[in-house]
Design a protein around this motif. Structure first.
Motif, PDB file in Angstrom:
ATOM      1  N   HIS A  81       0.870  -1.183   0.000  1.00 34.83           N
ATOM      2  CA  HIS A  81       0.000   0.000   0.000  1.00 34.83           C
ATOM      3  C   HIS A  81       0.906   1.231   0.000  1.00 34.83           C
ATOM      4  N   VAL A  84      -1.974  -1.162  -3.802  1.00 34.38           N
ATOM      5  CA  VAL A  84      -2.958  -0.076  -3.657  1.00 34.38           C
ATOM      6  C   VAL A  84      -2.182   1.237  -3.645  1.00 34.38           C
ATOM      7  N   THR A 109      -6.924   4.507  -4.511  1.00 31.25           N
ATOM      8  CA  THR A 109      -7.930   5.083  -3.621  1.00 31.25           C
ATOM      9  C   THR A 109      -7.571   6.533  -3.349  1.00 31.25           C
TER      10      THR A 109
END
Ligand code: ADP
Length: 483
Positions: free
Chosen positions: A137, A162, A214
């Motif tokens: 991430h 991510v 995101t």
């Protein structure tokens, strides 16, 4: 075995912070731990980090990582695992994480954060004995190259990834001349790789190559499809549309809770709002405001165009003229700082400013002021309005990004239903902000209504529970692994 995530970030509380990214990266490990995910935070070894780390172990060495010797240190950040990229040539410097003590960006930032990304990719791809991860991430442009190295220059099986955008305004965009020095294969020089408008785009590369992108609120996730907010990357956002999600930030209730906050003069809850008065007296004193029961506004912010601080300056005469006072804490743009000093000189005792960064005073301001102004032109999530909600410091916000998603405007319908938590306004310009301030002052004068708005905010759930669940669900979806 628990689902294991490597979270690469350039700052994380309590070790190093310049903005909201640090709050989020610092809170995320606990938020997902509650969902059974084990997160290890990976940070650059700035002097402050090395110092605060306490006991540490060397777990890996690089003879040359993009040209410099480096070590990987293992330690802990609170209850959670921490890895630190100890590369003195890049990080053992006085000054901020990205700039020197005069605020000048380090000229080799591309090199520093490419190396940080390279190291993250090495760790994630199993080069460090005893460390195994299921997912990477990466936060913001400073960590984005982790995904590029993982996808474009790794011989190990590629892990799911991510990419979280905390602010699209900061993209890590560099001249094409750095490309040969990144140690990537020639094929990476392509629109499918790191190339962006003829240069190298760090954030762009992460967004291009991550499995999921995101950002920190649903509204901002939608807004960045437009040029005004996408800042050149709106096309890529649209192209990857299905893979772009918005997950709101939470706040760390262990740090931001007026019932337990050691930094404030008097602790209180939604049921003892009268105790806030002692905190109001305390900030009047701390800022040198005249004493009084009229509304005190606060601002805790970087003093920049993004935050609408130029427009704030324009309304200060009006704010003081209608009986308002302002306690402002912030630093940033020198022209804005100068204009604020002038306003304070025009309205002694009514407009007070403190230039600098002061964590304790930021808590005291939320606890003592009646309302917090957040007139941002864009705001990926925003944290100060969430702290305001938790502290009964009513947020007065521009209707954009995370501000739109977290504050319920005190319009007649919301007031009639008893659900309002703040004041929103459209468009960051003089008249809009002025009328929002007028509306706030009018609401403040209706004590019962005001209390209800304060209580609604304090009872709204801005904790990490829902967001921790959302991130954990995303990790499970990408890894196919139950946490
Ligand atoms: P951004 O990350 O864009 O600056 P956020 O609202 O997401 O904005 O986060 C800002 C964080 O930095 C908050 O935790 C806020 O309290 C803190 N902060 C900003 N300026 C100051 C300051 N001058 N002193 C103390 N804390 C500050």
């Amino acid at each position: 075995m628990a689902l294991s995530v490597l979270s690469a970030a350039s700052e994380a509380v309590p070790l190093v912070k310049t903005g909201g990214l640090a709050d989020v990266a610092g809170a995320l490990p606990a938020a997902v731990a509650a969902q059974g995910v084990e997160m290890t935070t990976f940070l650059p070894g700035y002097p402050a980090v090395a110092k605060a780390m306490g006991r540490k172990r060397v777990v890996h060495k690089w003879d040359s990582l993009l040209g410099h010797k480096a070590r990987l240190l293992s330690g802990r950040i609170g209850d959670h695992k921490l890895l630190v990229f100890d590369c003195p040539a890049f990080f053992a410097r006085d000054g901020g994480p990205y700039s020197d003590s005069k605020g000048q960006d380090w000229a080799d930032n591309w090199h520093r954060f490419a190396a940080f990304g390279r190291a993250a990719a090495d760790i994630a791809s199993g080069k460090v004995k005893g460390r195994r991860f299921d997912l990477v991430h990466a936060h913001d442009w400073q960590a984005a190259m982790a995904i590029a190295y993982l996808k474009l220059a790794s011989d190990a099986p590629v892990l799911p990834s991510v990419m979280t955008i905390h602010n699209m305004a900061f993209q890590g965009y560099y001249d094409a001349a750095i490309f040969p020095r990144l140690g990537l294969p020639q094929s990476a020089w392509s629109v499918d790789g790191v190339e962006s408008y003829g240069g190298v785009g760090f954030l762009k590369a992460g967004m291009q190559l991550a499995d999921i992108i995101t950002t920190v609120s649903p509204s901002y996730a939608a807004e960045i499809r437009q040029p005004e907010f996408g800042m050149g990357l709106e096309g890529l956002v649209a192209l990857r549309g299905e893979r772009v999600r918005g997950i709101l930030n939470g706040i760390d209730r262990a740090v931001w809770n007026p019932e337990t906050d050691e930094a404030i003069a008097a602790k209180y809850s939604a049921n003892s709002l009268n105790k806030r008065k002692a905190n109001k007296r305390a900030i009047e004193k701390a800022f040198g405001l005249e004493k009084g029961d009229g509304p005190v506004f606060t601002v805790v912010s970087r003093l920049t165009w993004q935050k609408g601080m130029d427009v704030l300056v324009e309304v200060l005469d009006h704010l003081a003229g209608i009986g308002g006072r302002l306690a402002l804490l912030g630093s940033g743009d020198k022209a804005i700082e100068a204009a604020l000093h002038e306003a304070a000189a025009r309205h002694p005792g009514r407009i007070a400013i403190r230039i600098g960064y002061d964590e304790a005073l930021s808590h005291q301001s939320q606890a003592g002021a009646d309302a917090i102004l957040v007139p941002s032109r864009f705001e990926p999530c925003g944290l100060t309005q969430l702290y305001g909600l938790a502290y009964g410091c009513v947020p007065v916000v521009a209707r954009t990004g995370g501000l739109a998603d977290t504050v319920i405007d005190a319009n007649p319908a919301a007031l009639a239903q008893g659900v309002a938590t703040g004041v929103q306004f459209d468009g960051v310009h003089y008249h809009a902000l002025r009328s929002a301030i007028d509306r706030t002052v009018a609401l403040y004068a209706q004590a019962e209504k005001w209390r209800e708005i304060q209580r609604n905010g304090m009872k709204s759930d801005s904790s990490w529970n829902a967001s921790g669940r959302a991130y954990a669900d995303l990790y499970r979806e990408l890894t196919g692994k139950a946490a």
